[in-house]
Design an enzyme around this catalytic site. Structure first.
Site, short mmCIF file in Angstrom:
data_model
loop_
_atom_site.label_atom_id
_atom_site.label_comp_id
_atom_site.label_asym_id
_atom_site.label_seq_id
_atom_site.Cartn_x
_atom_site.Cartn_y
_atom_site.Cartn_z
N ARG A 166 -6.33 9.22 -65.53
CA ARG A 166 -7.22 10.34 -65.26
C ARG A 166 -7.87 10.79 -66.56
O ARG A 166 -7.32 10.65 -67.65
CB ARG A 166 -6.43 11.50 -64.65
CG ARG A 166 -5.70 11.16 -63.35
CD ARG A 166 -4.85 12.33 -62.88
NE ARG A 166 -4.16 12.05 -61.63
CZ ARG A 166 -2.93 11.54 -61.54
NH1 ARG A 166 -2.25 11.26 -62.66
NH2 ARG A 166 -2.37 11.32 -60.36
N LYS A 190 0.37 14.32 -63.84
CA LYS A 190 0.55 15.55 -63.07
C LYS A 190 2.03 15.91 -63.01
O LYS A 190 2.89 15.04 -62.90
CB LYS A 190 0.00 15.36 -61.65
CG LYS A 190 -1.53 15.30 -61.59
CD LYS A 190 -2.01 15.26 -60.16
CE LYS A 190 -3.53 15.30 -60.08
NZ LYS A 190 -4.01 15.27 -58.68
N HIS A 261 -13.49 9.59 -62.78
CA HIS A 261 -12.61 9.31 -61.63
C HIS A 261 -13.10 8.09 -60.87
O HIS A 261 -12.30 7.39 -60.24
CB HIS A 261 -12.54 10.53 -60.71
CG HIS A 261 -11.20 10.67 -60.05
ND1 HIS A 261 -10.04 10.98 -60.74
CD2 HIS A 261 -10.82 10.52 -58.76
CE1 HIS A 261 -9.02 11.02 -59.91
NE2 HIS A 261 -9.46 10.74 -58.70
N HIS A 287 0.60 7.95 -58.87
CA HIS A 287 0.55 8.63 -57.57
C HIS A 287 1.97 8.97 -57.11
O HIS A 287 2.86 8.12 -57.15
CB HIS A 287 -0.09 7.72 -56.52
CG HIS A 287 -1.57 7.59 -56.67
ND1 HIS A 287 -2.29 6.52 -56.18
CD2 HIS A 287 -2.48 8.39 -57.27
CE1 HIS A 287 -3.57 6.68 -56.46
NE2 HIS A 287 -3.72 7.81 -57.12
#
Length: 315
Positions: A166, A190, A261, A287
């Site tokens: 990202r 994340k 992205h 993910h």
């Protein structure tokens, strides 16, 4: 937080609601370790629901039932919120009510039965392999003067496409996060989850050239160990990277306009088309759910179908 969410967040909540919301904020920050942006988004959605519940006469979270939640969601729909926004807000509230039940603040999880319109899922635009090569070539051509900024731009585009990381992950990299002996980069994703992502020889060469010849010419006091620097010598920001990607994409004839992205989507698609298994791609992209990665299989299937229709005489 979006403008809609900010506009709908109440200035004052009933004291009992405000206390629970403050506890929930501490949970999101301290226990789930979410980013400030994500915390604000969750709180904005939940606060809007609690304000609606208060207007209906609820004075305690235990009084917020499924009927209340459906009424709130219907109100959102009447205000013209998109299906994507409705789905996101319903999810935020379901997470909140599940937390209420898990922490014994309510006896029943009212949100567990709350449905919401499914968001329209569009397949992401991706570059073909030749367009990806042309993108890098455009950056090389733009940097033919050997300027530090030009060397940086080549290295950033090579790394984005090689790794699928990202843009926020890339701008947060430090020089020490790159392991050139193994050609891997250590990424903080994340939820502050760390992962290691490999990159190939073209990206390795571009990074070496930037670190040895470009970065020293730009770096200033206060830059710390930042890998990529802005024109003023400090850590580059995400907007500058987005501007760069859009500008270089415009140099590729016929390529769909996209930002960083889009390069992430492209990297994932090309990995799968090249034979990588879904679990490996999930790990590389960071993910949390395999379902998020699976959408790229639809992209590759769509490409296969188009190729079949163009090539087979009885398609």
């Amino acid at each position: 937080m979006s403008d809609d969410a900010r506009a709908e967040q109440p200035d004052v909540l009933p004291e009992s609601f405000a206390r629970v919301l403050a506890d929930y904020e501490r949970h999101l920050v301290l226990e789930r370790d979410l980013t400030p942006h994500t915390v604000r988004a969750y709180l904005g959605d939940v606060a809007g629901m609690l304000e609606h519940a208060a207007r209906l006469g609820c004075a305690d979270v235990g009084e917020v039932d499924l009927r209340t939640l459906r009424s709130w969601l219907a109100k959102q729909q009447s205000l013209g919120r998109s299906r994507t926004t409705l789905a996101r807000r319903a999810t935020a509230v379901r997470v909140f009510t599940a937390w209420l039940a898990r922490t014994d603040r309510v006896a029943v999880d009212a949100g567990s039965s709350l449905g919401s319109p499914k968001a329209h899922r569009t397949l992401p635009s991706v570059l073909r392999a030749d367009e990806a090569r042309d993108l890098i070539a455009a950056a090389v051509e733009a940097a033919d003067d050997g300027s530090p900024v030009g060397l940086r731009d080549i290295a950033m585009l090579e790394l984005l496409y090689a790794t699928g990381i990202r843009v926020g992950e890339m701008v947060g990299l430090d020089v020490d996060d790159v392991d050139r002996d193994r050609n891997v980069v250590r990424v903080l994703g994340k939820g502050r989850k760390e992962r290691t992502v490999p990159f190939g020889r073209p990206a390795a060469r571009a990074l070496d050239f930037w670190v040895r010849h470009g970065r020293p010419a730009l770096v200033v006091d206060g830059a710390g160990g930042a890998l990529f620097l802005g024109a003023r010598g400090r850590r580059i920001d995400q907007r500058a990277v987005r501007t760069l990607v859009h500008r270089r994409i415009a140099d590729v004839p016929g390529a769909p306009d996209m930002g960083p992205h889009g390069l992430r989507h492209t990297a994932a698609t090309h990995l799968l088309e090249g034979g990588a298994d879904l679990r490996s791609v999930q790990e590389l992209l960071g993910h949390a759910s395999l379902a998020t990665t699976q959408r790229y299989t639809h992209v590759t299937t769509d490409r296969l179908r188009r190729a079949y229709q163009q090539a087979h005489p009885r398609a």
